[in-house]
Motif scaffolding. Structure first.
Motif, PDB file in Angstrom:
ATOM      1  N   GLY A  21     -12.515 -22.107  -2.349  1.00 37.43           N
ATOM      2  CA  GLY A  21     -12.492 -23.333  -3.146  1.00 37.43           C
ATOM      3  C   GLY A  21     -13.412 -23.264  -4.349  1.00 37.43           C
ATOM      4  O   GLY A  21     -13.074 -23.763  -5.434  1.00 37.43           O
ATOM      5  N   THR A  22     -14.565 -22.618  -4.177  1.00 37.38           N
ATOM      6  CA  THR A  22     -15.502 -22.484  -5.294  1.00 37.38           C
ATOM      7  C   THR A  22     -14.919 -21.587  -6.381  1.00 37.38           C
ATOM      8  O   THR A  22     -15.016 -21.890  -7.578  1.00 37.38           O
ATOM      9  CB  THR A  22     -16.844 -21.911  -4.797  1.00 37.38           C
ATOM     10  OG1 THR A  22     -17.362 -22.756  -3.767  1.00 37.38           O
ATOM     11  CG2 THR A  22     -17.855 -21.834  -5.928  1.00 37.38           C
ATOM     12  N   CYS A  23     -14.286 -20.491  -5.974  1.00 36.28           N
ATOM     13  CA  CYS A  23     -13.664 -19.601  -6.971  1.00 36.28           C
ATOM     14  C   CYS A  23     -12.524 -20.302  -7.696  1.00 36.28           C
ATOM     15  O   CYS A  23     -12.363 -20.149  -8.911  1.00 36.28           O
ATOM     16  CB  CYS A  23     -13.167 -18.333  -6.294  1.00 36.28           C
ATOM     17  SG  CYS A  23     -14.490 -17.233  -5.740  1.00 36.28           S
TER      18      CYS A  23
ATOM     19  N   VAL B 231     -15.214  -9.311  -0.211  1.00 39.83           N
ATOM     20  CA  VAL B 231     -15.146 -10.627  -0.849  1.00 39.83           C
ATOM     21  C   VAL B 231     -16.136 -10.680  -2.008  1.00 39.83           C
ATOM     22  O   VAL B 231     -15.810 -11.107  -3.124  1.00 39.83           O
ATOM     23  CB  VAL B 231     -15.432 -11.746   0.174  1.00 39.83           C
ATOM     24  CG1 VAL B 231     -15.574 -13.098  -0.530  1.00 39.83           C
ATOM     25  CG2 VAL B 231     -14.326 -11.805   1.217  1.00 39.83           C
ATOM     26  N   GLY B 232     -17.355 -10.240  -1.777  1.00 41.32           N
ATOM     27  CA  GLY B 232     -18.347 -10.200  -2.841  1.00 41.32           C
ATOM     28  C   GLY B 232     -17.948  -9.262  -3.957  1.00 41.32           C
ATOM     29  O   GLY B 232     -18.178  -9.540  -5.145  1.00 41.32           O
ATOM     30  N   THR B 233     -17.314  -8.146  -3.610  1.00 37.43           N
ATOM     31  CA  THR B 233     -16.857  -7.191  -4.627  1.00 37.43           C
ATOM     32  C   THR B 233     -15.828  -7.821  -5.541  1.00 37.43           C
ATOM     33  O   THR B 233     -15.852  -7.618  -6.764  1.00 37.43           O
ATOM     34  CB  THR B 233     -16.278  -5.940  -3.944  1.00 37.43           C
ATOM     35  OG1 THR B 233     -17.286  -5.333  -3.142  1.00 37.43           O
ATOM     36  CG2 THR B 233     -15.775  -4.942  -4.981  1.00 37.43           C
ATOM     37  N   ARG B 234     -14.899  -8.591  -4.960  1.00 34.21           N
ATOM     38  CA  ARG B 234     -13.883  -9.262  -5.770  1.00 34.21           C
ATOM     39  C   ARG B 234     -14.529 -10.290  -6.703  1.00 34.21           C
ATOM     40  O   ARG B 234     -14.181 -10.362  -7.881  1.00 34.21           O
ATOM     41  CB  ARG B 234     -12.859  -9.934  -4.857  1.00 34.21           C
ATOM     42  CG  ARG B 234     -11.976 -10.984  -5.531  1.00 34.21           C
ATOM     43  CD  ARG B 234     -11.268 -10.468  -6.750  1.00 34.21           C
ATOM     44  NE  ARG B 234     -10.339  -9.393  -6.442  1.00 34.21           N
ATOM     45  CZ  ARG B 234      -9.738  -8.643  -7.352  1.00 34.21           C
ATOM     46  NH1 ARG B 234      -9.999  -8.838  -8.641  1.00 34.21           N
ATOM     47  NH2 ARG B 234      -8.906  -7.690  -7.007  1.00 34.21           N
ATOM     48  N   ILE B 235     -15.503 -11.050  -6.214  1.00 36.88           N
ATOM     49  CA  ILE B 235     -16.176 -12.036  -7.069  1.00 36.88           C
ATOM     50  C   ILE B 235     -16.928 -11.336  -8.187  1.00 36.88           C
ATOM     51  O   ILE B 235     -16.905 -11.774  -9.344  1.00 36.88           O
ATOM     52  CB  ILE B 235     -17.121 -12.934  -6.240  1.00 36.88           C
ATOM     53  CG1 ILE B 235     -16.317 -13.743  -5.225  1.00 36.88           C
ATOM     54  CG2 ILE B 235     -17.910 -13.871  -7.154  1.00 36.88           C
ATOM     55  CD1 ILE B 235     -17.161 -14.527  -4.240  1.00 36.88           C
ATOM     56  N   ASP B 236     -17.583 -10.225  -7.875  1.00 41.71           N
ATOM     57  CA  ASP B 236     -18.270  -9.452  -8.911  1.00 41.71           C
ATOM     58  C   ASP B 236     -17.297  -9.000  -9.992  1.00 41.71           C
ATOM     59  O   ASP B 236     -17.621  -8.998 -11.193  1.00 41.71           O
ATOM     60  CB  ASP B 236     -18.959  -8.230  -8.299  1.00 41.71           C
ATOM     61  CG  ASP B 236     -20.166  -8.591  -7.448  1.00 41.71           C
ATOM     62  OD1 ASP B 236     -20.664  -9.729  -7.588  1.00 41.71           O
ATOM     63  OD2 ASP B 236     -20.594  -7.744  -6.632  1.00 41.71           O
TER      64      ASP B 236
ATOM     65  N   ASN C  98     -21.368 -19.825 -13.888  1.00 42.58           N
ATOM     66  CA  ASN C  98     -22.249 -20.505 -12.929  1.00 42.58           C
ATOM     67  C   ASN C  98     -21.515 -20.780 -11.622  1.00 42.58           C
ATOM     68  O   ASN C  98     -22.074 -20.641 -10.521  1.00 42.58           O
ATOM     69  CB  ASN C  98     -22.766 -21.819 -13.519  1.00 42.58           C
ATOM     70  CG  ASN C  98     -23.824 -21.604 -14.583  1.00 42.58           C
ATOM     71  OD1 ASN C  98     -24.479 -20.556 -14.612  1.00 42.58           O
ATOM     72  ND2 ASN C  98     -23.994 -22.567 -15.466  1.00 42.58           N
ATOM     73  N   VAL C  99     -20.254 -21.179 -11.723  1.00 42.62           N
ATOM     74  CA  VAL C  99     -19.465 -21.447 -10.523  1.00 42.62           C
ATOM     75  C   VAL C  99     -19.263 -20.159  -9.719  1.00 42.62           C
ATOM     76  O   VAL C  99     -19.444 -20.131  -8.501  1.00 42.62           O
ATOM     77  CB  VAL C  99     -18.110 -22.075 -10.890  1.00 42.62           C
ATOM     78  CG1 VAL C  99     -17.230 -22.204  -9.638  1.00 42.62           C
ATOM     79  CG2 VAL C  99     -18.307 -23.450 -11.523  1.00 42.62           C
ATOM     80  N   PHE C 100     -18.907 -19.068 -10.404  1.00 34.81           N
ATOM     81  CA  PHE C 100     -18.704 -17.800  -9.699  1.00 34.81           C
ATOM     82  C   PHE C 100     -20.019 -17.292  -9.094  1.00 34.81           C
ATOM     83  O   PHE C 100     -20.017 -16.689  -8.011  1.00 34.81           O
ATOM     84  CB  PHE C 100     -18.114 -16.752 -10.642  1.00 34.81           C
ATOM     85  CG  PHE C 100     -16.663 -16.978 -10.961  1.00 34.81           C
ATOM     86  CD1 PHE C 100     -15.722 -17.076  -9.952  1.00 34.81           C
ATOM     87  CD2 PHE C 100     -16.232 -17.096 -12.280  1.00 34.81           C
ATOM     88  CE1 PHE C 100     -14.383 -17.290 -10.241  1.00 34.81           C
ATOM     89  CE2 PHE C 100     -14.902 -17.310 -12.571  1.00 34.81           C
ATOM     90  CZ  PHE C 100     -13.970 -17.416 -11.553  1.00 34.81           C
ATOM     91  N   SER C 101     -21.120 -17.548  -9.784  1.00 33.40           N
ATOM     92  CA  SER C 101     -22.425 -17.153  -9.234  1.00 33.40           C
ATOM     93  C   SER C 101     -22.717 -17.922  -7.947  1.00 33.40           C
ATOM     94  O   SER C 101     -23.263 -17.360  -6.980  1.00 33.40           O
ATOM     95  CB  SER C 101     -23.527 -17.414 -10.262  1.00 33.40           C
ATOM     96  OG  SER C 101     -23.375 -16.579 -11.386  1.00 33.40           O
ATOM     97  N   SER C 102     -22.339 -19.191  -7.914  1.00 35.70           N
ATOM     98  CA  SER C 102     -22.510 -19.986  -6.693  1.00 35.70           C
ATOM     99  C   SER C 102     -21.670 -19.417  -5.559  1.00 35.70           C
ATOM    100  O   SER C 102     -22.124 -19.328  -4.409  1.00 35.70           O
ATOM    101  CB  SER C 102     -22.110 -21.448  -6.946  1.00 35.70           C
ATOM    102  OG  SER C 102     -22.947 -22.036  -7.923  1.00 35.70           O
ATOM    103  N   ALA C 103     -20.441 -19.022  -5.894  1.00 35.43           N
ATOM    104  CA  ALA C 103     -19.577 -18.417  -4.872  1.00 35.43           C
ATOM    105  C   ALA C 103     -20.182 -17.112  -4.365  1.00 35.43           C
ATOM    106  O   ALA C 103     -20.140 -16.819  -3.159  1.00 35.43           O
ATOM    107  CB  ALA C 103     -18.194 -18.176  -5.451  1.00 35.43           C
TER     108      ALA C 103
END
Length: 330
Positions: free
Chosen positions: A37-39, A76-81, A57-62
């Motif tokens: 949801g955050t992403c 999951v963290g790799t995809r957000i990065d 900022n939103v992606f950093s929160s995720a």
């Protein structure tokens, strides 16, 4: 795995099924649902407002949620990065562009997503740099080989070996700050494809020029003007791309120049159509009525193969289409 592939919708569905089938894992599913949801919120910010800092900022929160107790797999963290790096690339690609918030033009049902629009028409200097880059990459013994060397970067432009040979033979004007003109549609589209950008649609151009719900009659406001700060009043000479012709959207250090009345600007089209529209009107139009109509949004259709004085282009950058961002699957 679905999250790592960027399939947020599929991930949400799979989590609901997993939580129902194994209640003991509900807490883990809920944590990942929060990350999903955050992403989604980060991409919503990008599509609605183009506020890149807010999206980061939103992606950093995720990302922070992935380091908490009971965190999801490292993928999951790799995809957000990767998404964070994509937003950084988008920011670099959008230098010299103006964010245009989403809105409508005339039909309130036809909403246009937010996009970046180049602050100026493509200049002779920018066109020359493009030609230098393409010529350096187009290595080969003949037209077919040279085109084949770069064809993957020109997709969607309608380029063929013959058209590409004509492109390579182009010689930009001597004034680097004047807009490039006498370009075929295919050549303008090739420039866009090379840099991962696009020609604007008619709706995007109108939203940028006249505002949400067509607030203004002209790109500079509601009153006709012969002031060079608002449009190029000359019928004999082009104005420099970054001088005058200021849009009502210009504020502070952010300027948007010559949406009407300098060069007419090619719009997006099917490369197989044979004809495409231009917007904004040419500086060398004949007749005040025609000048006012085109500055006010009347489009002019012309053959894609035409080379006409006073016809150039500017580019748009749509976050959803940007190849460096990898937008999530719907």
């Amino acid at each position: 795995a679905r999250f790592a592939e960027g399939d947020l919708t599929g991930c949400t569905t799979a989590l609901r099924v997993a939580a129902a089938a194994a209640p003991e894992g509900r807490a883990d599913c809920d944590r990942l649902q929060t990350i999903v949801g955050t992403c989604r919120k980060g991409f919503d910010v990008l599509e609605r407002t183009l506020d890149l800092d807010a999206a980061l900022n939103v992606f950093s929160s995720a990302r922070q949620l992935t380091t908490a107790a009971g965190a999801p797999p490292a993928a999951v963290g790799t995809r957000i990065d990767a998404w964070v790096e994509g937003v950084d690339r988008l920011e670099r690609a959008a230098v010299g562009m103006v964010p245009i918030p989403g809105g409508t033009t005339v039909d309130p049902r036809a909403r246009v997503a937010a996009f970046f629009l180049s602050a100026t028409e493509c200049s002779n200097g920018e066109w020359a740099a493009f030609l230098d880059a393409v010529r350096a990459a187009a290595q080969g013994a003949d037209d077919e080989e040279r085109f084949a060397a770069v064809a993957s970067r020109l997709e969607g432009s309608g380029m063929t070996p013959r058209r590409f040979a004509d492109l390579l033979a182009q010689r930009p004007g001597s004034n680097e700050r004047e807009p490039v003109d006498r370009l075929r549609w295919y050549e303008a589209a090739a420039y866009c494809a090379w840099y991962g950008k696009s020609l604007p649609t008619a709706a995007e151009w109108a939203l940028a020029a006249f505002g949400d719900g067509k607030r203004f009659a002209y790109p500079w406001g509601n009153e006709w003007s012969n002031d060079k700060e608002q449009r190029n009043p000359s019928s004999r000479t082009l104005a420099d791309v970054d001088e005058g012709g200021l849009s009502w959207r210009s504020e502070g250090a952010r300027k948007l120049h010559h949406l009407a009345g300098n060069v007419a600007e090619w719009l997006a089209a099917d490369p197989e159509a044979g004809s495409a529209d231009t917007a904004g009107g040419r500086y060398n139009l004949r007749g005040m009525a025609s000048i006012q109509e085109q500055a006010g949004g009347k489009l002019e259709s012309r053959r894609m193969d035409d080379r006409m004085g006073g016809v150039g282009f500017r580019v748009v950058l749509r976050p959803r289409d940007f190849p460096g961002l990898i937008w999530p699957q719907d």
